[in-house]
Design a protein around this motif. Structure first.
Motif, PDB file in Angstrom:
ATOM      1  N   UNK A   6     -19.022  47.338  37.833  1.00 43.98           N
ATOM      2  CA  UNK A   6     -19.570  48.613  37.365  1.00 43.98           C
ATOM      3  C   UNK A   6     -19.847  48.520  35.872  1.00 43.98           C
ATOM      4  N   UNK A   7     -20.335  49.597  35.290  1.00 42.18           N
ATOM      5  CA  UNK A   7     -20.591  49.618  33.842  1.00 42.18           C
ATOM      6  C   UNK A   7     -19.995  50.892  33.243  1.00 42.18           C
ATOM      7  N   UNK A   8     -18.801  51.230  33.755  1.00 41.40           N
ATOM      8  CA  UNK A   8     -18.212  52.491  33.310  1.00 41.40           C
ATOM      9  C   UNK A   8     -17.835  52.449  31.827  1.00 41.40           C
ATOM     10  N   UNK A   9     -17.427  51.247  31.335  1.00 41.04           N
ATOM     11  CA  UNK A   9     -17.100  51.134  29.899  1.00 41.04           C
ATOM     12  C   UNK A   9     -18.340  51.403  29.058  1.00 41.04           C
ATOM     13  N   UNK A  39     -24.464  42.837  26.683  1.00 43.79           N
ATOM     14  CA  UNK A  39     -23.897  43.712  27.718  1.00 43.79           C
ATOM     15  C   UNK A  39     -25.009  44.091  28.674  1.00 43.79           C
ATOM     16  N   UNK A  40     -25.025  45.325  29.129  1.00 36.74           N
ATOM     17  CA  UNK A  40     -26.119  45.804  29.972  1.00 36.74           C
ATOM     18  C   UNK A  40     -26.293  44.964  31.217  1.00 36.74           C
ATOM     19  N   UNK A  41     -27.540  44.630  31.517  1.00 34.02           N
ATOM     20  CA  UNK A  41     -27.866  43.880  32.734  1.00 34.02           C
ATOM     21  C   UNK A  41     -27.013  42.608  32.822  1.00 34.02           C
ATOM     22  N   UNK A  76     -28.595  51.821  40.313  1.00 38.05           N
ATOM     23  CA  UNK A  76     -28.019  50.615  39.698  1.00 38.05           C
ATOM     24  C   UNK A  76     -26.852  51.048  38.815  1.00 38.05           C
ATOM     25  N   UNK A  77     -25.986  50.101  38.415  1.00 38.68           N
ATOM     26  CA  UNK A  77     -24.772  50.527  37.709  1.00 38.68           C
ATOM     27  C   UNK A  77     -24.988  50.880  36.239  1.00 38.68           C
ATOM     28  N   UNK A  78     -26.181  50.533  35.684  1.00 39.59           N
ATOM     29  CA  UNK A  78     -26.356  50.711  34.247  1.00 39.59           C
ATOM     30  C   UNK A  78     -27.210  51.894  33.854  1.00 39.59           C
ATOM     31  N   UNK A  79     -28.391  52.015  34.466  1.00 35.98           N
ATOM     32  CA  UNK A  79     -29.338  53.028  33.989  1.00 35.98           C
ATOM     33  C   UNK A  79     -29.514  54.191  34.947  1.00 35.98           C
TER      34      UNK A  79
END
Ligand code: NIG
Ligand code: FE
Length: 406
Positions: free
Chosen positions: A89-92, A111-113, A318-321
């Protein structure tokens, strides 16, 4: 053989007409049958009509019955743009963005993708299959009965192919997003593309239906995108592009020139881009949940529809955007932020989304000859699909004439 009569529906609502894609004034036309039934035979819709015209024909006696209980039926939703093949995930990062960091800054800092690439590579094929299956189930609960999903978080031979296989195994329509980002083991985009087109494309083309590229500063420029897409087209893949998300970097003219099925995002598209799309066969796929999630400007949905462009809506899950599986939420955003009418939003994530996936002959409408994919909504009017923002619609999905959730 599934023979099913769905009876006593308050409304059956389906985009009007028979063709695809729907544009301009045709996009918002919806046929609404009140007090209705839907007849399913062999996984297909055989008939749709009013209860009082159903009669008591002997043939009907051979059908199983499902009590519509005064619910509203709409076509099963079609999500034509997701990145469901990811692990972790990208919760941080989400928390950092809430504190003011920008998506592009996080991407530039590795980070990111690329952080999802690390997690997805580490998951292995078995882990990815579990993840995509879980995502499919969440999408289904939100009303998605047909979904596309992209690779693009592997960016190596093994994980890109494992992603495409996991998508296909979960019943999704796989798109090879081989040009999503440049992975850390390559110095530059051209060197990575040399590898991807030589080592991955020949096998990816056997599983995927389409290819996609992220055209953006910090990702791939138009020259690199052209090279990637032309090679993919030569292998028989349909073409898609991520374009004009942050900057207008030439994705729209390239998409139209290459006859791409779609160009997706378009938050930064100018009037010239709108005119180019309107005069083309390329569908504009709008992802308002991504604009919302990143706090970016909304894409010019109203202007695109009014100019006559073919417009579809998708989650961009998606987990980022865009960490949402919900097309009903996207419909709410389309109506409140893009000023589309509920009927325009419905057609954009059914008929037009099915068109982007090459499925419009059998998906996206409740009409004879179409796959019996529909949603029974426990609401008093089908427009609650967009109206009830983040609300519980009591979604009961039917796929191929069978209830798809327990
Ligand atoms: O469509 N913009 C590029 N790709 C995705 C985001 C992927 C991610 O942040 O993990 C998108 O928004
Ligand atoms: Fe995307």
């Amino acid at each position: 053989m599934t023979r099913l009569l769905i009876r006593d529906l308050r409304q059956v609502a389906t985009p009007s007409g028979t063709g695809a894609p729907l544009r301009g004034g045709d996009l918002g036309r919806v046929d609404v049958i009140e007090d209705a039934y839907v007849l399913v035979d062999g996984g297909e819709i055989a008939d749709v009509g009013r209860m009082r015209e159903l009669g008591a024909s002997a043939v009907i006696g051979e059908f199983g019955e499902l009590d519509g209980r005064g619910r509203c039926a709409v076509p099963g939703l079609v999500d034509c743009h997701t990145h469901a093949a990811f692990a972790g995930d990208r919760v941080e990062e989400f928390a950092l963005r809430a504190g003011g960091a920008s998506y592009e800054e996080l991407h530039a800092a590795g980070g990111g993708i690329l952080s999802t690439v690390r997690a997805t590579r580490a998951a292995g094929e078995a882990g990815l299959r579990v993840a995509v299956e879980r995502h499919r189930e969440s999408m289904l609960r939100a009303g998605t009965t047909t979904f596309e999903a992209k690779s693009g978080y592997g960016l190596d031979h093994e994980t890109e192919l494992a992603s495409l296989r996991a998508i296909a195994a979960a019943g999704g329509i796989p798109t090879w997003l081989g040009a999503h980002a440049v992975p850390p083991e390559f110095d530059d985009a051209d060197a990575y593309l040399d590898f991807a087109l030589t080592e991955v494309l020949p096998e990816a083309a056997k599983v995927a239906e389409a290819a996609d590229v992220f055209v953006e500063r910090g990702a791939f420029d138009v020259k690199q995108a052209r090279r990637y897409l032309e090679a993919c087209k030569a292998e028989g893949l349909a073409l898609r592009l991520h374009g004009d998300q942050f900057t207008e970097a030439g994705a729209v003219p390239l998409a139209v020139e290459l006859g791409a099925r779609s160009v997706d995002h378009l938050e930064a598209t100018s009037d010239a881009g709108i005119r180019t799309l309107a005069a083309s066969q390329t569908t504009a796929v709008l992802l308002p949940a991504s604009a919302l999630f990143l706090g970016r400007p909304m894409p010019p949905g109203r202007a695109l529809v009014d100019a006559g462009a073919a417009v579809a809506l998708a989650t961009d899950f998606n987990p980022g955007s865009a960490f949402t599986e919900s097309l009903p939420l996207v419909c709410s955003l389309a109506c409140t932020q893009l000023t589309l009418a509920p009927g325009e939003a419905l057609a954009a994530c059914t008929v037009n989304a099915a068109h982007v996936l090459g499925r419009s002959a059998r998906r996206g409408r409740i009409a004879p000859g179409f796959d019996a994919d529909l949603l029974l909504l426990d609401v008093p009017d089908w427009r609650y699909l967009a109206y009830h923002l983040g609300g519980d619609l009591g979604i009961d999905p039917i796929i191929g004439g069978r209830r798809a959730l327990p």
